[in-house]
Design an enzyme around this catalytic site. Structure first.
Site, PDB file in Angstrom:
ATOM      1  N   TYR A 152      15.788  30.119   8.608  1.00 48.70           N
ATOM      2  CA  TYR A 152      14.573  30.789   9.069  1.00 48.70           C
ATOM      3  C   TYR A 152      14.574  30.940  10.582  1.00 48.70           C
ATOM      4  O   TYR A 152      15.013  30.037  11.298  1.00 48.70           O
ATOM      5  CB  TYR A 152      13.344  29.965   8.683  1.00 48.70           C
ATOM      6  CG  TYR A 152      12.939  30.108   7.231  1.00 48.70           C
ATOM      7  CD1 TYR A 152      12.658  31.356   6.682  1.00 48.70           C
ATOM      8  CD2 TYR A 152      12.815  28.982   6.427  1.00 48.70           C
ATOM      9  CE1 TYR A 152      12.268  31.475   5.353  1.00 48.70           C
ATOM     10  CE2 TYR A 152      12.418  29.082   5.107  1.00 48.70           C
ATOM     11  CZ  TYR A 152      12.148  30.337   4.572  1.00 48.70           C
ATOM     12  OH  TYR A 152      11.766  30.448   3.273  1.00 48.70           O
ATOM     13  N   LYS A 188       0.838  -1.205   0.000  1.00 47.64           N
ATOM     14  CA  LYS A 188       0.000   0.000   0.000  1.00 47.64           C
ATOM     15  C   LYS A 188       0.874   1.257   0.000  1.00 47.64           C
ATOM     16  O   LYS A 188       2.072   1.176   0.269  1.00 47.64           O
ATOM     17  CB  LYS A 188      -0.929  -0.032   1.214  1.00 47.64           C
ATOM     18  CG  LYS A 188      -0.211  -0.048   2.549  1.00 47.64           C
ATOM     19  CD  LYS A 188      -1.161  -0.412   3.698  1.00 47.64           C
ATOM     20  CE  LYS A 188      -0.409  -0.450   5.015  1.00 47.64           C
ATOM     21  NZ  LYS A 188      -1.236  -1.001   6.112  1.00 47.64           N
TER      22      LYS A 188
HETATM   23  C1  LIG Z   1      -0.522  -1.974   6.828  1.00 49.22           C
HETATM   24  C2  LIG Z   1      -1.157  -3.265   7.156  1.00 49.22           C
HETATM   25  C3  LIG Z   1      -0.404  -4.444   7.182  1.00 49.22           C
HETATM   26  C4  LIG Z   1       1.105  -4.441   7.105  1.00 49.22           C
HETATM   27  O1  LIG Z   1       1.579  -4.012   8.365  1.00 49.22           O
HETATM   28  P1  LIG Z   1       3.137  -3.874   8.692  1.00 49.22           P
HETATM   29  O2  LIG Z   1       3.139  -3.444  10.122  1.00 49.22           O
HETATM   30  O3  LIG Z   1       3.654  -2.815   7.782  1.00 49.22           O
HETATM   31  O4  LIG Z   1       3.760  -5.193   8.462  1.00 49.22           O
HETATM   32  C5  LIG Z   1      -1.080  -5.639   7.339  1.00 49.22           C
HETATM   33  N1  LIG Z   1      -2.429  -5.668   7.499  1.00 49.22           N
HETATM   34  C6  LIG Z   1      -3.176  -4.545   7.519  1.00 49.22           C
HETATM   35  C7  LIG Z   1      -4.641  -4.645   7.714  1.00 49.22           C
HETATM   36  C8  LIG Z   1      -2.573  -3.298   7.366  1.00 49.22           C
HETATM   37  O5  LIG Z   1      -3.315  -2.187   7.398  1.00 49.22           O
END
Ligand SMILES: *Cc1c(COP(=O)(O)O)cnc(C)c1O
Length: 345
Positions: free
Chosen positions: A242, A33
């Protein structure tokens, strides 16, 4: 070269997948993702497909459609957001597997695409996504009699191994799913490390693939070098950047580098992170601005053309800690301005 240089080691990524895979006796999927945690879902996905990943997870259908174009027809692509209104055509045309979160989504899915595969997410206590126990009780029989590919839930505290929530959620997941004949999944990266009782039929690692905590044995995947645009000398009492937030206490050499908060160096890093010249730390001074950061290079024996901000001497997690955040946020904040180089083989 006037932008940062982001190098992404796909061999390290696939080595991390193999290591996580070897910790279990079950199928190891991959979560890509947010554009593969900021590194490029198409490249990351293809590398993982080559080493045997058959099932990928993304957050939303649009990400799934893009990934399908990159990976072709032979892998399963699951959508955590489920079957949202307006997504039906994309789910059908791009062969996406929505992970159903509500009774409404289940109804929408079975009415619109009755033969089309789906999964189900159950809420075991995180209270973010998924059916609650009574909702599941009312639809489980229907769902499981259709083309349901997996039933999953997600752990809220898996990065804290002795947190009582882990066992509570495990018990609740058993209570909700024992006896069903559909593959089950509970573990992301943290859950894999909790041990075999959390593994069920498939795992869903994300951050561990990309070299981040809590997978402390991960091989680092990213290196990021920033070019020095200019070096100047400042006298005692002169200020940098800044809001005059840094004042020279000795005659100093200040390097200005190409890279700022628009490239993912969140402003909270101001005055707290280091850049690196080989193994020598170079303190960041003054505020991080949109496109530029400044570093005190007075103690370097020579003036470098680039300084490193992510690499062997400062991992994603170490940089995250200095910014008061987590590796996930550092990775997914990496901007689009870098030159990216993917290395493998
Ligand atoms: C993001 C996510 C994962 C992966 O999690 P990690 O901690 O990055 O391994 C797995 N399952 C769900 C439902 C997630 O939202």
């Amino acid at each position: 070269m006037s932008t940062g240089f982001l190098s992404i080691d796909l061999d390290a990524l696939t080595a991390n997948w193999r290591s996580l895979d070897e910790m279990t006796d079950v199928e190891t999927c991959a979560v890509v993702k947010a554009d593969g945690y900021g590194l490029g879902a198409a490249k990351v996905g293809r590398a993982l497909m080559k080493v045997g990943v058959k099932r990928f997870f993304v957050a939303v259908a649009e990400e799934g459609a893009t990934l399908r174009e990159a990976l072709g027809p032979n892998v399963e692509i699951c959508i955590f957001a489920g079957h949202m209104r307006g997504d039906t055509d994309m789910i059908a045309d791009m062969m996406l597997t929505p992970i159903i979160n509500t009774v409404g989504q289940l109804t929408r899915h079975l009415e619109a695409l009755p033969e089309h595969p789906f999964g189900v997410q159950l809420d075991t206590g995180m209270n973010r996504l998924g059916l609650e126990i009574d909702e599941w009780a009312s639809v489980a029989e229907i769902a499981l009699s259709q083309n349901c590919r997996l039933v999953m839930s997600h752990l809220a505290c898996a990065d804290t191994p002795d947190h009582p929530m882990n066992h509570q959620q495990l018990d609740q997941f058993h209570l909700m799913t024992d006896g069903i004949n559909v593959p089950r999944s509970l573990a992301a990266t943290g859950g894999i490390l909790l041990g075999s009782e959390y593994h069920f039929d498939m795992t869903r690692p994300g951050i561990g693939l990309y070299g981040g905590a809590p997978f402390t044995n991960a091989v680092p995947v990213v290196k990021l070098d920033l070019p020095v645009i200019q070096v100047r000398t400042v006298e005692v009492g002169e200020t940098v950047g800044y809001a005059n937030s840094w004042t020279a206490e000795r005659p100093s050499k200040i390097a200005t580098l190409s890279g700022g908060y628009a490239d993912g160096f969140i402003r909270a890093l101001s005055g707290s992170a280091n850049l690196w010249h080989g193994a020598q730390a170079v303190p960041l001074v003054g505020r991080v601005s949109m496109d530029l950061i400044t570093a005190d290079v007075t103690d370097l024996p020579e003036l470098p053309g680039v300084l490193s901000i992510l690499g062997p001497d400062q991992t994603v997690d170490e940089l995250a800690e200095r910014a008061g955040t987590i590796g996930y946020e550092i990775l997914t904040s990496l901007g689009s301005r870098y030159q990216r180089q993917f290395s493998d083989g």
